[in-house]
Design an enzyme around this catalytic site. Structure first.
Site, PDB file in Angstrom:
ATOM      1  N   GLN A 129     -23.984  53.050  -4.795  1.00 37.64           N
ATOM      2  CA  GLN A 129     -23.007  53.785  -3.991  1.00 37.64           C
ATOM      3  C   GLN A 129     -23.070  53.328  -2.535  1.00 37.64           C
ATOM      4  O   GLN A 129     -22.197  53.654  -1.755  1.00 37.64           O
ATOM      5  CB  GLN A 129     -23.296  55.294  -4.045  1.00 37.64           C
ATOM      6  CG  GLN A 129     -23.048  55.931  -5.411  1.00 37.64           C
ATOM      7  CD  GLN A 129     -23.512  57.377  -5.472  1.00 37.64           C
ATOM      8  OE1 GLN A 129     -24.329  57.718  -6.310  1.00 37.64           O
ATOM      9  NE2 GLN A 129     -23.017  58.247  -4.604  1.00 37.64           N
TER      10      GLN A 129
ATOM     11  N   PHE B 192     -22.962  59.844  -9.239  1.00 41.65           N
ATOM     12  CA  PHE B 192     -23.293  61.268  -9.072  1.00 41.65           C
ATOM     13  C   PHE B 192     -24.371  61.507  -8.032  1.00 41.65           C
ATOM     14  O   PHE B 192     -25.058  62.520  -8.064  1.00 41.65           O
ATOM     15  CB  PHE B 192     -23.675  61.900 -10.415  1.00 41.65           C
ATOM     16  CG  PHE B 192     -22.636  61.710 -11.484  1.00 41.65           C
ATOM     17  CD1 PHE B 192     -21.403  62.348 -11.375  1.00 41.65           C
ATOM     18  CD2 PHE B 192     -22.861  60.882 -12.577  1.00 41.65           C
ATOM     19  CE1 PHE B 192     -20.407  62.155 -12.329  1.00 41.65           C
ATOM     20  CE2 PHE B 192     -21.877  60.686 -13.538  1.00 41.65           C
ATOM     21  CZ  PHE B 192     -20.644  61.329 -13.429  1.00 41.65           C
TER      22      PHE B 192
ATOM     23  N   GLU C 254     -26.956  56.634  -4.610  1.00 39.17           N
ATOM     24  CA  GLU C 254     -26.748  56.615  -3.159  1.00 39.17           C
ATOM     25  C   GLU C 254     -27.916  55.886  -2.492  1.00 39.17           C
ATOM     26  O   GLU C 254     -27.742  55.077  -1.610  1.00 39.17           O
ATOM     27  CB  GLU C 254     -26.614  58.043  -2.595  1.00 39.17           C
ATOM     28  CG  GLU C 254     -26.337  58.033  -1.095  1.00 39.17           C
ATOM     29  CD  GLU C 254     -26.069  59.410  -0.486  1.00 39.17           C
ATOM     30  OE1 GLU C 254     -25.680  60.340  -1.221  1.00 39.17           O
ATOM     31  OE2 GLU C 254     -26.251  59.544   0.732  1.00 39.17           O
TER      32      GLU C 254
ATOM     33  N   ARG D 131     -28.541  70.269   3.917  1.00 39.81           N
ATOM     34  CA  ARG D 131     -27.316  70.791   3.283  1.00 39.81           C
ATOM     35  C   ARG D 131     -27.596  72.117   2.554  1.00 39.81           C
ATOM     36  O   ARG D 131     -26.714  72.961   2.432  1.00 39.81           O
ATOM     37  CB  ARG D 131     -26.684  69.756   2.355  1.00 39.81           C
ATOM     38  CG  ARG D 131     -25.246  70.084   1.996  1.00 39.81           C
ATOM     39  CD  ARG D 131     -24.556  68.965   1.233  1.00 39.81           C
ATOM     40  NE  ARG D 131     -23.869  68.015   2.077  1.00 39.81           N
ATOM     41  CZ  ARG D 131     -22.650  68.180   2.595  1.00 39.81           C
ATOM     42  NH1 ARG D 131     -21.956  69.271   2.313  1.00 39.81           N
ATOM     43  NH2 ARG D 131     -22.108  67.257   3.361  1.00 39.81           N
TER      44      ARG D 131
ATOM     45  N   THR E  55     -23.578  65.350   6.832  1.00 39.63           N
ATOM     46  CA  THR E  55     -24.132  66.252   7.833  1.00 39.63           C
ATOM     47  C   THR E  55     -24.696  65.480   9.024  1.00 39.63           C
ATOM     48  O   THR E  55     -24.835  66.032  10.101  1.00 39.63           O
ATOM     49  CB  THR E  55     -25.204  67.167   7.221  1.00 39.63           C
ATOM     50  OG1 THR E  55     -26.184  66.348   6.580  1.00 39.63           O
ATOM     51  CG2 THR E  55     -24.589  68.111   6.207  1.00 39.63           C
TER      52      THR E  55
ATOM     53  N   GLU F 179     -17.424  66.885  -5.086  1.00 41.48           N
ATOM     54  CA  GLU F 179     -18.585  67.727  -5.367  1.00 41.48           C
ATOM     55  C   GLU F 179     -18.281  69.217  -5.577  1.00 41.48           C
ATOM     56  O   GLU F 179     -18.901  69.849  -6.435  1.00 41.48           O
ATOM     57  CB  GLU F 179     -19.620  67.594  -4.237  1.00 41.48           C
ATOM     58  CG  GLU F 179     -20.256  66.222  -4.149  1.00 41.48           C
ATOM     59  CD  GLU F 179     -20.978  66.027  -2.831  1.00 41.48           C
ATOM     60  OE1 GLU F 179     -20.295  65.851  -1.802  1.00 41.48           O
ATOM     61  OE2 GLU F 179     -22.215  66.059  -2.828  1.00 41.48           O
TER      62      GLU F 179
HETATM   63  N1  MTE Z   1     -16.928  61.503 -10.485  1.00 41.53           N
HETATM   64  C1  MTE Z   1     -17.234  60.553 -11.388  1.00 41.53           C
HETATM   65  N2  MTE Z   1     -16.411  60.343 -12.421  1.00 41.53           N
HETATM   66  N3  MTE Z   1     -18.376  59.821 -11.282  1.00 41.53           N
HETATM   67  C2  MTE Z   1     -19.258  60.016 -10.246  1.00 41.53           C
HETATM   68  O1  MTE Z   1     -20.285  59.333 -10.170  1.00 41.53           O
HETATM   69  N4  MTE Z   1     -19.786  61.304  -8.211  1.00 41.53           N
HETATM   70  C3  MTE Z   1     -19.581  62.563  -7.498  1.00 41.53           C
HETATM   71  C4  MTE Z   1     -18.093  62.823  -7.287  1.00 41.53           C
HETATM   72  N5  MTE Z   1     -17.389  62.667  -8.521  1.00 41.53           N
HETATM   73  C5  MTE Z   1     -18.961  61.025  -9.287  1.00 41.53           C
HETATM   74  C6  MTE Z   1     -17.742  61.734  -9.442  1.00 41.53           C
HETATM   75  C7  MTE Z   1     -20.234  62.602  -6.198  1.00 41.53           C
HETATM   76  S1  MTE Z   1     -21.872  62.986  -6.148  1.00 41.53           S
HETATM   77  C8  MTE Z   1     -19.563  62.381  -5.037  1.00 41.53           C
HETATM   78  S2  MTE Z   1     -20.324  62.511  -3.536  1.00 41.53           S
HETATM   79  C9  MTE Z   1     -18.137  62.017  -5.025  1.00 41.53           C
HETATM   80  O2  MTE Z   1     -17.602  61.889  -6.344  1.00 41.53           O
HETATM   81  C10 MTE Z   1     -17.977  60.709  -4.252  1.00 41.53           C
HETATM   82  O3  MTE Z   1     -16.709  60.211  -4.267  1.00 41.53           O
HETATM   83  P1  MTE Z   1     -15.570  60.668  -3.235  1.00 41.53           P
HETATM   84  O4  MTE Z   1     -16.204  60.698  -1.903  1.00 41.53           O
HETATM   85  O5  MTE Z   1     -14.562  59.619  -3.405  1.00 41.53           O
HETATM   86  O6  MTE Z   1     -15.146  62.028  -3.707  1.00 41.53           O
HETATM   87  N1  HPA Z   2     -23.983  64.384   1.770  1.00 45.54           N
HETATM   88  C1  HPA Z   2     -24.133  63.450   0.827  1.00 45.54           C
HETATM   89  N2  HPA Z   2     -24.817  62.363   1.006  1.00 45.54           N
HETATM   90  C2  HPA Z   2     -25.404  62.193   2.175  1.00 45.54           C
HETATM   91  C3  HPA Z   2     -25.280  63.125   3.193  1.00 45.54           C
HETATM   92  C4  HPA Z   2     -24.538  64.291   2.988  1.00 45.54           C
HETATM   93  O1  HPA Z   2     -24.372  65.154   3.841  1.00 45.54           O
HETATM   94  N3  HPA Z   2     -25.994  62.685   4.224  1.00 45.54           N
HETATM   95  C5  HPA Z   2     -26.525  61.510   3.839  1.00 45.54           C
HETATM   96  N4  HPA Z   2     -26.168  61.208   2.595  1.00 45.54           N
HETATM   97 MO1  MOS Z   3     -22.699  62.550  -3.771  1.00 47.17          MO
HETATM   98  S1  MOS Z   3     -24.434  63.607  -4.166  1.00 47.17           S
HETATM   99  O1  MOS Z   3     -22.795  62.887  -2.070  1.00 47.17           O
HETATM  100  O2  MOS Z   3     -23.263  60.991  -3.989  1.00 47.17           O
END
Ligand code: MTE
Ligand code: HPA
Ligand code: MOS
Length: 749
Positions: free
Chosen positions: A191, A222, A226, A304, A433, A705
């Site tokens: 990620q 998910f 990261e 968080r 954050t 999320e």
């Molecule tokens: N949806 C799918 N299908 N697969 C994933 O790995 N990760 C989740 C969410 N939805 C995820 C998902 C998480 S932890 C985050 S932070 C957000 O997607 C990140 O993507 P976005 O910032 O584009 O919403």
């Molecule tokens: N959210 C998700 N991922 C992160 C953050 C947060 O606030 N800070 C650093 N990584």
């Molecule tokens: Mo989502 S836990 O911020 O990758």
């Protein structure tokens, strides 16, 4: 608009890490990881393994040219164990061989002697022993100490929430290959391409500009990728650096489950005080976060938790303290919600306890305390709240009182089946954050045939971010989606990026893309105006045709692109976006850390079989705050997936470590995740459409999320069902509520 990946996904043509065609000479890596959770390495014997067939080389910490350090926030995590091991599954040696099988066979021949040291798995014990990752932090609003005396009711309790395995379908993996002049290209299922690049540079003692990280898509992250995709990427890079050949490592499921960190388990204490009208006057919470053996992202996750400790309620007096506790588990990490769900569970438990003791439904307390616009969060930000709107729309659509009555009727006419229901309001802050992380860049090219290329650091992991980025360009340029391509996230195209996380990828990268498109469009309009001898204000481009004050011209988008180029005007733009207006002062623990919040309310109903302890979720009915969704199908998919993942965390996914810190639930035979049969029979998500301006891309609020947290309601619905059968059950606030626990509580005295 459909998710742009659906076509290649259903045909099996989407390219994941393991689908990248192998270069000639590729070698395969496998890790030898610690069999014990804490100890001093007395000897490591790789001689037998080195002699094994196909083995090329075995690397240990001694082979690291730079720093043996992968800690992102705090430098406390070795890539390969030096003198000590700190968790079961900690990488100790890296075998590189001619095949996958040869590498794994050789791993089995490595011998280690370890002098065992005491193992801590419990965060409270770690805190007692002073094993803290960072000093504790406290968020304060008002004055709890002086408020207790004004409370009519005070309740105290303790809660536990367990961790959660990410279980991305694509396991962790990477593929590194040497380039000319000592550069290295790393394909990584990450990620955070920049995190991988920065860490590889540090470990290899190389400048960042020599490391190219490229990510096309993930089979799910998910949060688990990261920070923790870095380990494998850097291992492959290290091996490739030494052997000067491409090196690949895709973890097997059990390696992945054993060696990687998960959602943080938390143990928490609460104290809640209400007046006789059920207004919450004071709330105190203490969080013990089980960080595992290294910091990883734990300090940010802990933060968080504090930000979300009052969920979607206004509480005038709050004291919340959190400890990040070092234990001998694999370092726990980001997981959808990033500590927020753990904080929200505790106040929901506090409210549930108050309701149970007062013999009223929790929904009465929940509703009375919902945040209003103008209310202050414990961290100083003033709410722009949709909490009441979501709640009342839920009531209007689904009739909460009727649902409560239906549950009561069912329960009075059924002896061995009982239903339980719970409401779950949510409030989730959108932004990293850490304020500085809220920045993104987008590089947009219009080619001379009118086709468009977009590059950002957003990583597609199933959440549909690429579809949204494409929509941004399609809308601003008014060109067909077929004309637009979203490229892989690559550190040579887009530098110094934040990971795709915090649900903010579509906002940050989408807004940067919008800026880049607007700039190019403005230039093209100028060219069109000059060509058509008019002013730019009269020019509009619609469906790939240039219009002058609403009148069609012969100038097409495609011709205009070539014309712009012929006039030596740039068809490319690199735009930079930062979320405005956000700040946070950690010395005061006050500020305005979030661009905006996402709200929602869900009603969850479950039926339990009181002889077996098994259960089925009848329905999850939610009203969710989308702002103005730019892609309803993608956003609904995020809601459904999040809800099911949240229910899994709360009800069936049970991580068990034994006293020696070994993960007992290390395979899918022992770790149960929701399958199609355990998905609620009905999931309805009604969009609360809000007209208000917000900082989301096209007012389409982040959705990745927040819906996971509706799953918390599943725990409380189950609790209520158990209570309907056994009213004297004293049920600890301990999630997940597995069928075993349901059964025990049904018949507890
Ligand atoms: N949806 C799918 N299908 N697969 C994933 O790995 N990760 C989740 C969410 N939805 C995820 C998902 C998480 S932890 C985050 S932070 C957000 O997607 C990140 O993507 P976005 O910032 O584009 O919403
Ligand atoms: N959210 C998700 N991922 C992160 C953050 C947060 O606030 N800070 C650093 N990584
Ligand atoms: Mo989502 S836990 O911020 O990758």
């Amino acid at each position: 608009m459909k998710n742009i990946d659906s076509y290649t996904h259903v045909r099996g043509e989407s390219v994941y890490l393991d689908d990248i065609p192998l270069q000639a000479g590729t070698l395969f890596a496998a890790v030898y990881d610690s069999p014990v959770a804490h100890g001093k390495i007395k000897s490591l014997d790789t001689s037998e393994a080195e002699k094994a067939e196909g083995v090329v080389r075995i690397f240990t910490s001694k082979d690291i040219p730079g720093e043996n350090q992968i800690g992102g926030i705090i430098p406390d995590e070795e890539l390969l164990a030096g003198t000590h091991v700190h968790f079961c599954g900690m990488p100790v040696a890296l075998v590189v061989a001619e095949s996958d099988d040869a590498a794994r066979a050789a791993v089995k021949r490595i011998k280690i002697e370890i002098e065992n040291l005491p193992v801590i798995t419990n965060p409270r014990e770690a805190k007692e022993k002073g094993e803290l990752i960072i000093p504790p932090r406290t968020f304060r609003l008002g004055d709890t100490d002086n408020t207790w005396k004004n409370c009519e009711y005070i309740f105290e309790g303790r809660t536990e929430t367990n961790g959660q395995e990410h279980l991305y379908i694509e396991t962790q993996g990477a593929y590194a290959m040497p380039q000319e002049n000592g550069a290295i290209r790393i394909y990584s299922s990450t990620q955070g391409p920049t995190v991988v690049q920065r860490t590889a540079a540090r470990v290899l003692n190389m400048p960042m500009n020599k490391i190219e990280v490229d990510t096309t898509r993930l089979g799910g992250g998910f949060g688990g990728k990261e920070d923790q995709a870095t380990t494998w990427a850097v291992m492959c890079a290290l091996a490739s650096y030494h052997v000067k050949k491409p090196v690949k490592y895709c973890l097997h499921r059990m390696e992945d489950m054993r060696m990687t960190g998960k959602r943080h388990p938390y143990s928490s204490d609460f104290k809640i005080g209400l007046n006789k009208d059920l207004k919450i006057l004071a709330y105190e919470a203490t969080f013990y976060q089980n960080a595992g053996a290294a910091a990883d992202l734990s300090p940010a996750v802990m933060e968080r938790t504090l930000f979300h400790c009052t969920n979607s309620y206004f509480v005038p007096n709050v004291t919340a303290t959190a400890y990040s506790c070092r234990t001998n588990l694999p370092p726990n990490t980001a997981f959808r919600g990033f500590g927020g769900p753990q904080g929200m569970f505790v106040i929901e438990a506090a409210i549930a306890k108050a309701a149970e003791q007062l013999h009223i439904p929790a929904s009465e307390i929940q509703q009375k305390n919902l945040l209003k616009t103008g209310d202050e969060f414990p961290y100083g930000q003033i709410a722009e709240s949709e909490a009441n709107e979501c709640w009342s729309k839920t009531d209007e659509l689904y009739n909460i009182e009727q649902l409560e009555k239906d549950v009561a009727d069912f329960n009075s006419s059924n002896k061995f089946y009982k239903k339980g229901m719970a409401l779950m309001p949510i409030c989730f802050g959108i932004s990293f954050t850490k304020t500085f992380m809220n920045q993104a860049r987008s590089l947009v090219h219009v080619y001379t045939d009118g086709s468009v290329g977009i590059s950002t650091a957003a990583v597609e992991m199933g959440q549909g971010v690429n579809t949204k980025l494409l929509q941004v360009a399609a809308k601003i340029f008014s060109v067909a989606q077929e004309k637009i391509k979203v490229n892989s996230a690559n550190t040579w195209r887009i530098a110094n990026t934040s990971p795709t996380a915090a649900s903010a990828a579509a906002d940050l990268n989408g807004k940067a893309t919008a800026l880049a498109c607007e700039t190019i469009l403005q230039r093209m309009k100028q060219v069109a105006a000059d060509e058509l001898k008019t002013s730019t204000e009269t020019i509009e481009i619609k469906d790939e045709i240039v219009f002058i004050t609403g009148k069609k011209t012969d100038l097409s988008w495609k011709k205009l692109a070539m014309l712009t180029h012929m006039k030596r005007i740039s068809l490319s733009e690199l735009a930079h976006y930062t979320a405005p207006g956000i700040h946070f002062d950690t010395s005061k623990e006050k500020g305005h850390p979030f661009a905006y919040h996402v709200y929602g309310t869900a009603v969850i109903t479950v039926t339990i079989d009181c002889l077996r302890g098994i259960y089925e979720f009848d329905s999850v009915k939610a009203v969710h705050d989308f702002g103005q969704s730019m892609n309803t199908m993608v956003d609904m998919g995020q809601c459904e997936g999040g809800i099911v993942q949240g229910i899994g965390w709360m009800t069936m996914e049970e991580l068990l470590y034994n006293k020696e810190g070994k993960l007992m639930t290390n395979a899918l035979s022992t770790y149960k995740v929701p399958d199609i049969y355990s998905v609620p029979k009905e999931i309805i998500v009604h969009p609360l459409k809000t007209e208000k301006e917000n900082l989301a891309i096209f007012n389409s609020k982040a959705v990745g999320e927040p819906p996971l947290m509706y799953g918390i309601g599943a725990y409380f619905a189950l609790r209520n069902a158990v209570k309907a059968f056994n009213s004297s059950a004293v049920i600890p606030y301990d999630a997940p509520m597995t069928p075993e626990k349901v059964l025990m509580n049904l018949f507890s005295q």
